[in-house]
Design a protein around this motif. Structure first.
Motif, PDB file in Angstrom:
ATOM      1  N   THR A  51       0.844  -1.195   0.000  1.00  0.00           N
ATOM      2  CA  THR A  51       0.000   0.000   0.000  1.00  0.00           C
ATOM      3  C   THR A  51       0.882   1.249   0.000  1.00  0.00           C
ATOM      4  OG1 THR A  51      -0.117   0.282   2.409  1.00  0.00           O
ATOM      5  CG2 THR A  51      -1.653  -1.296   1.407  1.00  0.00           C
ATOM      6  N   ASP A  52       0.249   2.424   0.074  1.00  0.00           N
ATOM      7  CA  ASP A  52       1.013   3.678   0.101  1.00  0.00           C
ATOM      8  C   ASP A  52       1.215   4.205   1.521  1.00  0.00           C
ATOM      9  OD1 ASP A  52      -1.537   4.418   0.714  1.00  0.00           O
ATOM     10  OD2 ASP A  52      -1.739   5.942  -0.857  1.00  0.00           O
ATOM     11  N   SER A  53       1.008   3.344   2.527  1.00  0.00           N
ATOM     12  CA  SER A  53       1.161   3.772   3.915  1.00  0.00           C
ATOM     13  C   SER A  53       2.617   4.106   4.229  1.00  0.00           C
ATOM     14  CB  SER A  53       0.683   2.667   4.860  1.00  0.00           C
ATOM     15  OG  SER A  53       0.957   3.009   6.209  1.00  0.00           O
ATOM     16  N   THR A  54       2.803   5.142   5.041  1.00  0.00           N
ATOM     17  CA  THR A  54       4.146   5.511   5.515  1.00  0.00           C
ATOM     18  C   THR A  54       4.232   5.431   7.043  1.00  0.00           C
ATOM     19  OG1 THR A  54       3.525   7.855   5.529  1.00  0.00           O
ATOM     20  CG2 THR A  54       4.613   7.013   3.542  1.00  0.00           C
ATOM     21  N   ALA A  55       3.212   4.822   7.669  1.00  0.00           N
ATOM     22  CA  ALA A  55       3.196   4.642   9.130  1.00  0.00           C
ATOM     23  C   ALA A  55       3.614   3.214   9.461  1.00  0.00           C
ATOM     24  CB  ALA A  55       1.799   4.929   9.679  1.00  0.00           C
ATOM     25  N   ALA A  56       4.597   3.070  10.316  1.00  0.00           N
ATOM     26  CA  ALA A  56       5.170   1.754  10.605  1.00  0.00           C
ATOM     27  C   ALA A  56       4.236   0.888  11.450  1.00  0.00           C
ATOM     28  CB  ALA A  56       6.504   1.911  11.322  1.00  0.00           C
ATOM     29  N   PRO A  57       3.947  -0.352  11.006  1.00  0.00           N
ATOM     30  CA  PRO A  57       3.202  -1.290  11.849  1.00  0.00           C
ATOM     31  C   PRO A  57       4.129  -2.115  12.744  1.00  0.00           C
ATOM     32  CG  PRO A  57       3.409  -2.193   9.652  1.00  0.00           C
ATOM     33  CD  PRO A  57       4.121  -0.866   9.638  1.00  0.00           C
ATOM     34  N   PHE A  58       5.433  -2.100  12.434  1.00  0.00           N
ATOM     35  CA  PHE A  58       6.411  -2.910  13.166  1.00  0.00           C
ATOM     36  C   PHE A  58       7.611  -2.064  13.560  1.00  0.00           C
ATOM     37  CE2 PHE A  58       4.654  -5.625   9.664  1.00  0.00           C
ATOM     38  CZ  PHE A  58       3.782  -6.370  10.435  1.00  0.00           C
ATOM     39  N   SER A  59       8.368  -2.548  14.530  1.00  0.00           N
ATOM     40  CA  SER A  59       9.606  -1.886  14.930  1.00  0.00           C
ATOM     41  C   SER A  59      10.667  -2.067  13.846  1.00  0.00           C
ATOM     42  CB  SER A  59      10.123  -2.466  16.246  1.00  0.00           C
ATOM     43  OG  SER A  59      10.569  -3.802  16.061  1.00  0.00           O
ATOM     44  N   ASP A  60      11.615  -1.145  13.783  1.00  0.00           N
ATOM     45  CA  ASP A  60      12.728  -1.285  12.842  1.00  0.00           C
ATOM     46  C   ASP A  60      13.508  -2.567  13.118  1.00  0.00           C
ATOM     47  OD1 ASP A  60      11.989   1.110  11.757  1.00  0.00           O
ATOM     48  OD2 ASP A  60      13.820   2.194  12.277  1.00  0.00           O
ATOM     49  N   GLN A  61      13.638  -2.917  14.391  1.00  0.00           N
ATOM     50  CA  GLN A  61      14.373  -4.128  14.763  1.00  0.00           C
ATOM     51  C   GLN A  61      13.731  -5.367  14.151  1.00  0.00           C
ATOM     52  OE1 GLN A  61      14.751  -4.755  18.984  1.00  0.00           O
ATOM     53  NE2 GLN A  61      15.708  -6.761  18.762  1.00  0.00           N
ATOM     54  N   LEU A  62      12.409  -5.474  14.266  1.00  0.00           N
ATOM     55  CA  LEU A  62      11.703  -6.629  13.716  1.00  0.00           C
ATOM     56  C   LEU A  62      11.847  -6.689  12.202  1.00  0.00           C
ATOM     57  CD1 LEU A  62       9.719  -9.047  14.068  1.00  0.00           C
ATOM     58  CD2 LEU A  62       7.861  -7.399  13.712  1.00  0.00           C
ATOM     59  N   MET A  63      11.653  -5.557  11.538  1.00  0.00           N
ATOM     60  CA  MET A  63      11.731  -5.541  10.077  1.00  0.00           C
ATOM     61  C   MET A  63      13.128  -5.904   9.596  1.00  0.00           C
ATOM     62  SD  MET A  63       9.234  -2.363   8.952  1.00  0.00           S
ATOM     63  CE  MET A  63      10.034  -1.078   9.938  1.00  0.00           C
ATOM     64  N   LEU A  64      14.150  -5.417  10.304  1.00  0.00           N
ATOM     65  CA  LEU A  64      15.528  -5.732   9.925  1.00  0.00           C
ATOM     66  C   LEU A  64      15.803  -7.221  10.112  1.00  0.00           C
ATOM     67  CD1 LEU A  64      18.139  -4.431   8.917  1.00  0.00           C
ATOM     68  CD2 LEU A  64      18.763  -3.958  11.287  1.00  0.00           C
ATOM     69  N   TYR A  65      15.278  -7.797  11.179  1.00  0.00           N
ATOM     70  CA  TYR A  65      15.467  -9.231  11.419  1.00  0.00           C
ATOM     71  C   TYR A  65      14.776 -10.051  10.333  1.00  0.00           C
ATOM     72  CZ  TYR A  65      15.505 -13.772  13.745  1.00  0.00           C
ATOM     73  OH  TYR A  65      15.689 -15.109  14.032  1.00  0.00           O
ATOM     74  N   ILE A  66      13.570  -9.666   9.938  1.00  0.00           N
ATOM     75  CA  ILE A  66      12.829 -10.394   8.901  1.00  0.00           C
ATOM     76  C   ILE A  66      13.616 -10.410   7.598  1.00  0.00           C
ATOM     77  CG2 ILE A  66      10.786 -10.302   7.401  1.00  0.00           C
ATOM     78  CD1 ILE A  66       9.224  -9.263   9.860  1.00  0.00           C
ATOM     79  N   VAL A  67      14.154  -9.269   7.209  1.00  0.00           N
ATOM     80  CA  VAL A  67      14.941  -9.204   5.974  1.00  0.00           C
ATOM     81  C   VAL A  67      16.199 -10.063   6.104  1.00  0.00           C
ATOM     82  CG1 VAL A  67      16.268  -7.664   4.471  1.00  0.00           C
ATOM     83  CG2 VAL A  67      14.020  -6.963   5.291  1.00  0.00           C
ATOM     84  N   GLY A  68      16.783 -10.111   7.298  1.00  0.00           N
ATOM     85  CA  GLY A  68      17.945 -10.968   7.523  1.00  0.00           C
ATOM     86  C   GLY A  68      17.606 -12.440   7.361  1.00  0.00           C
ATOM     87  N   VAL A  69      16.450 -12.846   7.895  1.00  0.00           N
ATOM     88  CA  VAL A  69      16.006 -14.237   7.750  1.00  0.00           C
ATOM     89  C   VAL A  69      15.803 -14.575   6.280  1.00  0.00           C
ATOM     90  CG1 VAL A  69      14.101 -15.840   8.187  1.00  0.00           C
ATOM     91  CG2 VAL A  69      14.970 -14.419  10.041  1.00  0.00           C
ATOM     92  N   LEU A  70      15.182 -13.666   5.532  1.00  0.00           N
ATOM     93  CA  LEU A  70      14.959 -13.898   4.105  1.00  0.00           C
ATOM     94  C   LEU A  70      16.279 -14.018   3.355  1.00  0.00           C
ATOM     95  CD1 LEU A  70      11.943 -11.523   3.350  1.00  0.00           C
ATOM     96  CD2 LEU A  70      11.920 -14.013   3.501  1.00  0.00           C
TER      97      LEU A  70
END
Length: 337
Positions: A254-273
């Protein structure tokens, strides 16, 4: 006759496997919490909620075992810390079910490995229970996606009607001249890696819109461009052999710019991928019999490995990387004495 040994300690394989499983299920719980809050499709919402049920059940099983064994429960990713309530929808409902499909595929594989590596019967039974739950969920997701017409099948091919043997060394080449058609197993791995990179590209695109830390935002944009490069390379190979390429998931963000998750969580998810990508490219290399495609996967591993290491450094700099279980450093202990 030997006596049965009771209360055998967990092995290093069992501890490390359970530890990683705990972290990854915590990540899934965070994603599913946002999905449940924002999902509009009733059929997909039902699957999201059932996935949440299994995640809570499996987390409790691990926590209970850790308490029984007096093992420290990892910090992991708790919903109340890493999910921002009532955040706007970042991905589409269709993308939700595609990520649940991806998570269930990973769960089936990782729980099976955990069961194979386990020596203790209770741990094997635990992984079998998780495997059965995730297998059930995977089947339900596939049926739902097929009914909605959004399940991506692997390409069809003609049935082999006779036995044949390779009689030319050119079977292995692929650098010059006319390349041989792709093997079925080669197409399977190309499609799997394309699908994974479509998901990775969409996640990086969405995360780059909402990350609070500018350096992490730029890291996600870099990940998006790496996924696009890998997808372009895979598509070129498929198109050359007239194999249909998988669909794009750009529309899932979507075009949302409001974070649903912490930066820490998002960074970890990308690391797992990134780690899953490296593993998948390695598996693809082992099944590929064309040298040009093997070289392509080698490049993917190098590029993804560098990207993943940079992500780990970002986590370490922010003190976000939790120390996995490790053996004692006896030299260090001796110096203390």
């Amino acid at each position: 006759m030997t006596e049965k040994v009771e209360n055998v300690n967990l092995t290093s394989a069992e501890i490390s496997s359970l530890w990683v499983t705990y972290l990854n299920i915590g990540v899934a719980s965070c994603l599913l919490t946002h999905y449940a809050e924002t999902c509009n499709d009733p059929e997909i919402l039902a699957i999201v909620e059932e996935s949440q049920h299994f995640a809570k059940k499996h987390l409790k099983l691990i926590v209970d075992l850790f308490h029984e064994e007096k093992i420290a429960v990892p910090e992991g990713f708790k919903v109340e810390k890493h999910v921002i309530p009532r955040a706007p929808k970042l991905f589409s409902d269709i993308f939700y079910i595609h990520t649940i499909l991806h998570m269930s595929k990973y769960g089936v594989t990782s729980h099976n490995v955990g069961m194979i590596l386990a020596a203790r019967e209770d741990v094997r039974q635990f992984y079998k229970e998780m495997f059965d739950d995730v297998s059930y969920l995977h089947n339900k997701v596939v049926i739902c996606m097929q009914e909605k017409g959004i399940f991506i099948r692997m390409p069809y091919m003609n049935y082999p009607t006779k036995i044949d043997f390779v009689n030319k060394e050119s079977f292995l080449t692929g650098w010059f001249g006319r390349r041989r058609p792709l093997l079925g197993i080669e197409v399977t791995h190309l499609m799997v890696n394309a699908n994974q990179n479509e998901i990775g590209r969409a996640l990086c695109a969405g995360f780059s819109q909402v990350a609070q830390d500018q350096e992490i935002r730029e890291y996600f944009l870099r990940g998006k461009h790496i996924c696009k490069h890998i997808l372009s390379s895979i598509h070129d190979v498929l198109i050359e052999s007239e194999v249909p390429a998988p669909m794009s998931w750009d529309q899932g963000v979507t075009d949302s710019t409001a974070a649903p998750f912490s930066d820490q969580l998002m960074l970890y998810i990308v690391g797992v991928l990134s780690n899953l990508g490296i593993s998948s490219y390695g598996a693809a290399m082992s099944a590929t019999m064309r040298r040009d495609i093997s070289a392509m996967y080698t490049g993917f591993i190098a590029k993804t490995g560098t990207f993943g290491e940079d992500g780990l450094n970002l986590m370490i700099e922010r003190r976000w990387l939790e120390q996995p279980p490790q053996f004692e450093d006896h030299d260090k202990l001796a110096k203390k004495e």
